[in-house]
Design a protein around this motif. Structure first.
Motif, PDB file in Angstrom:
ATOM      1  N   GLU A 212       0.854  -1.184   0.000  1.00 32.13           N
ATOM      2  CA  GLU A 212       0.000   0.000   0.000  1.00 32.13           C
ATOM      3  C   GLU A 212       0.892   1.236   0.000  1.00 32.13           C
ATOM      4  O   GLU A 212       1.889   1.292   0.731  1.00 32.13           O
ATOM      5  CB  GLU A 212      -0.949  -0.001   1.203  1.00 32.13           C
ATOM      6  N   ARG A 213       0.499   2.238  -0.809  1.00 35.09           N
ATOM      7  CA  ARG A 213       1.368   3.396  -1.005  1.00 35.09           C
ATOM      8  C   ARG A 213       0.534   4.667  -1.112  1.00 35.09           C
ATOM      9  O   ARG A 213      -0.595   4.648  -1.615  1.00 35.09           O
ATOM     10  CB  ARG A 213       2.171   3.261  -2.305  1.00 35.09           C
ATOM     11  N   ALA A 214       1.123   5.748  -0.646  1.00 40.37           N
ATOM     12  CA  ALA A 214       0.497   7.062  -0.806  1.00 40.37           C
ATOM     13  C   ALA A 214       1.586   8.114  -0.869  1.00 40.37           C
ATOM     14  O   ALA A 214       2.732   7.879  -0.457  1.00 40.37           O
ATOM     15  CB  ALA A 214      -0.464   7.352   0.337  1.00 40.37           C
ATOM     16  N   ILE A 215       1.208   9.268  -1.397  1.00 41.78           N
ATOM     17  CA  ILE A 215       2.081  10.439  -1.386  1.00 41.78           C
ATOM     18  C   ILE A 215       1.318  11.571  -0.720  1.00 41.78           C
ATOM     19  O   ILE A 215       0.183  11.874  -1.120  1.00 41.78           O
ATOM     20  CB  ILE A 215       2.498  10.861  -2.805  1.00 41.78           C
ATOM     21  N   TYR A 216       1.924  12.169   0.295  1.00 43.64           N
ATOM     22  CA  TYR A 216       1.334  13.359   0.896  1.00 43.64           C
ATOM     23  C   TYR A 216       2.079  14.568   0.359  1.00 43.64           C
ATOM     24  O   TYR A 216       3.298  14.712   0.573  1.00 43.64           O
ATOM     25  CB  TYR A 216       1.412  13.331   2.416  1.00 43.64           C
ATOM     26  N   LEU A 217       1.371  15.437  -0.351  1.00 42.22           N
ATOM     27  CA  LEU A 217       1.958  16.676  -0.847  1.00 42.22           C
ATOM     28  C   LEU A 217       1.900  17.719   0.262  1.00 42.22           C
ATOM     29  O   LEU A 217       0.818  18.187   0.632  1.00 42.22           O
ATOM     30  CB  LEU A 217       1.195  17.182  -2.070  1.00 42.22           C
ATOM     31  N   VAL A 218       3.046  18.044   0.809  1.00 35.68           N
ATOM     32  CA  VAL A 218       3.107  19.073   1.848  1.00 35.68           C
ATOM     33  C   VAL A 218       2.891  20.441   1.222  1.00 35.68           C
ATOM     34  O   VAL A 218       2.085  21.247   1.684  1.00 35.68           O
ATOM     35  CB  VAL A 218       4.451  19.005   2.594  1.00 35.68           C
ATOM     36  N   ASP A 219       3.631  20.720   0.160  1.00 40.41           N
ATOM     37  CA  ASP A 219       3.448  21.947  -0.601  1.00 40.41           C
ATOM     38  C   ASP A 219       3.980  21.717  -2.007  1.00 40.41           C
ATOM     39  O   ASP A 219       4.721  20.783  -2.268  1.00 40.41           O
ATOM     40  CB  ASP A 219       4.138  23.145   0.082  1.00 40.41           C
ATOM     41  N   GLY A 220       3.563  22.566  -2.929  1.00 44.59           N
ATOM     42  CA  GLY A 220       3.974  22.417  -4.311  1.00 44.59           C
ATOM     43  C   GLY A 220       2.862  21.850  -5.172  1.00 44.59           C
ATOM     44  O   GLY A 220       1.694  21.792  -4.770  1.00 44.59           O
ATOM     45  N   GLU A 221       3.226  21.399  -6.372  1.00 47.91           N
ATOM     46  CA  GLU A 221       2.250  20.893  -7.328  1.00 47.91           C
ATOM     47  C   GLU A 221       2.900  19.826  -8.191  1.00 47.91           C
ATOM     48  O   GLU A 221       4.061  19.958  -8.589  1.00 47.91           O
ATOM     49  CB  GLU A 221       1.735  22.037  -8.211  1.00 47.91           C
ATOM     50  N   TYR A 229      -2.123  17.976  -9.263  1.00 50.42           N
ATOM     51  CA  TYR A 229      -2.552  17.969  -7.860  1.00 50.42           C
ATOM     52  C   TYR A 229      -1.675  18.949  -7.089  1.00 50.42           C
ATOM     53  O   TYR A 229      -0.457  18.981  -7.263  1.00 50.42           O
ATOM     54  CB  TYR A 229      -2.434  16.560  -7.257  1.00 50.42           C
ATOM     55  N   GLU A 230      -2.328  19.716  -6.234  1.00 47.41           N
ATOM     56  CA  GLU A 230      -1.643  20.748  -5.466  1.00 47.41           C
ATOM     57  C   GLU A 230      -1.751  20.429  -3.983  1.00 47.41           C
ATOM     58  O   GLU A 230      -2.800  20.000  -3.503  1.00 47.41           O
ATOM     59  CB  GLU A 230      -2.263  22.109  -5.766  1.00 47.41           C
ATOM     60  N   GLY A 231      -0.662  20.644  -3.234  1.00 49.69           N
ATOM     61  CA  GLY A 231      -0.675  20.387  -1.815  1.00 49.69           C
ATOM     62  C   GLY A 231      -1.406  21.470  -1.041  1.00 49.69           C
ATOM     63  O   GLY A 231      -1.579  22.588  -1.528  1.00 49.69           O
ATOM     64  N   PRO A 232      -1.902  21.111   0.165  1.00 51.67           N
ATOM     65  CA  PRO A 232      -1.734  19.803   0.802  1.00 51.67           C
ATOM     66  C   PRO A 232      -2.828  18.816   0.395  1.00 51.67           C
ATOM     67  O   PRO A 232      -4.006  19.165   0.383  1.00 51.67           O
ATOM     68  CB  PRO A 232      -1.829  20.132   2.295  1.00 51.67           C
ATOM     69  N   CYS A 233      -2.431  17.586   0.080  1.00 56.60           N
ATOM     70  CA  CYS A 233      -3.391  16.518  -0.168  1.00 56.60           C
ATOM     71  C   CYS A 233      -2.667  15.177  -0.090  1.00 56.60           C
ATOM     72  O   CYS A 233      -1.441  15.107  -0.210  1.00 56.60           O
ATOM     73  CB  CYS A 233      -4.103  16.684  -1.508  1.00 56.60           C
ATOM     74  N   LEU A 234      -3.457  14.124   0.136  1.00 58.42           N
ATOM     75  CA  LEU A 234      -2.934  12.766   0.207  1.00 58.42           C
ATOM     76  C   LEU A 234      -3.411  12.007  -1.015  1.00 58.42           C
ATOM     77  O   LEU A 234      -4.622  11.877  -1.243  1.00 58.42           O
ATOM     78  CB  LEU A 234      -3.413  12.074   1.490  1.00 58.42           C
ATOM     79  N   LEU A 235      -2.484  11.489  -1.798  1.00 60.06           N
ATOM     80  CA  LEU A 235      -2.781  10.713  -2.993  1.00 60.06           C
ATOM     81  C   LEU A 235      -2.552   9.240  -2.674  1.00 60.06           C
ATOM     82  O   LEU A 235      -1.428   8.846  -2.368  1.00 60.06           O
ATOM     83  CB  LEU A 235      -1.879  11.139  -4.151  1.00 60.06           C
TER      84      LEU A 235
END
Length: 305
Positions: A212-221, A229-235
């Motif tokens: 299982e894998r995810a990426i959390y975007l703290v900041d940036g795009e 996708y633009e941070g913050p969000c969890l992919l």
């Protein structure tokens, strides 16, 4: 930091990239004094990614002189906490007698097991001078067979963690294996956690080997298969697919996940367990003072009613 479920969780949405299972926009809470927390896990449609069962993004916040964080002693069972900072400093104290100042880039892993209490405060010097704070706190749910292990504590300075760097990309492996490197942190189940910073226009691979894998975007795009996708969000990604993330502008993100646990978990306040009865016992233990105290602390957070 502690958790209670929201009454109306915001649901993630599925995007057009077939490998992307869900996008979670974290819910924002103001804890006072301008201290903002964004919570990505647990979520109404996704309790865990691997063993990650709680994911908080706190700050950025600027504390003025004389102000700071003061999380009084509180208990945990059935989980391990990971506190990871980008800015600022936190003084950790726990009932096992550990005292550790956490600084940016360091790995701080407290395994609660059968029970531990700890406090999280701004150190004296930073409280006097004021400081900016930005960071993440995650909870790692323990396998059922390890929920009652003895409490323990590990700390690794930023300089002790492996780092991969190449042409605008830097990856610090906080736990587990990633980018061909292995963290020295000992774990009771397979999981991984990596900070990735990348300049604009960099393609970053996400290892397909983790269940299982995810990426959390703290900041940036970033762009994935034509979607941005633009941070913050969890992919959150489906297993097995090879993923390449392209940065649209300078980006900081966390790669995370691991093996799925054998079943769901119950969460109440700061307690995580495969057993509702065990959580009820933990409630009574905290209420009646059966948790070991945190040395040199003279206050605590009462059991919520």
């Amino acid at each position: 930091m502690s958790w209670f479920p929201d009454k109306d969780p915001v649901l993630g949405d599925v995007k057009s990239c077939d490998a992307l299972e869900m996008v979670i926009v974290p819910r924002t809470r103001d804890l006072g004094d301008g201290f903002a927390v964004r919570r990505a896990l647990p979520h109404g449609r996704r309790q865990m990614v691997g063993p990650f069962i709680f994911f908080d993004h706190f700050g950025p916040v600027q504390f003025v002189s004389g102000k700071g964080m003061d999380v009084r002693p509180h208990p945990h069972i059935g989980l391990a906490t990971v506190t990871y900072l980008f800015d600022g400093s936190i003084l950790h104290r726990d009932s096992e007698g550990n005292i550790q100042e956490i600084q940016p880039g360091a790995m701080n892993l407290m395994t609660a097991g059968r029970g531990i209490a700890h406090s999280e405060r701004t150190p004296d010097l930073e409280r006097k001078n004021g400081q900016k704070m930005l960071g993440l706190q995650s909870w790692i749910a323990l396998p059922a067979a390890s929920e009652e292990i003895a409490p323990s504590f590990q700390h690794y300075a930023a300089a002790d963690l492996p780092v991969a760097s190449d042409r605008g990309l830097t990856a610090r492996v906080i736990a587990g294996n990633s980018f061909g490197l292995s963290s020295p942190v000992a774990m009771v189940s397979p999981w991984f956690y990596t900070e990735v910073t990348a300049a604009q226009g960099i393609g970053v691979p996400l290892d397909p080997d983790h269940e299982e894998r995810a990426i959390y975007l703290v900041d940036g795009e970033v762009e994935i298969a034509g979607d941005r996708y633009e941070g913050p969000c969890l992919l959150v990604f489906r297993p097995g697919d090879r993923i390449t993330v392209k940065t649209i502008r300078p980006t900081r993100m966390m790669f995370l996940g691991g093996d799925a646990l054998e079943g769901p978990r119950h969460i109440w306040w700061n307690f995580v367990s495969s057993s509702k009865e065990r959580i009820e016992q933990a409630k009574q233990d905290w209420k009646t003072g059966r948790f070991a105290p945190v040395p040199n602390e003279h206050e605590f957070i009462p059991l919520p009613e």
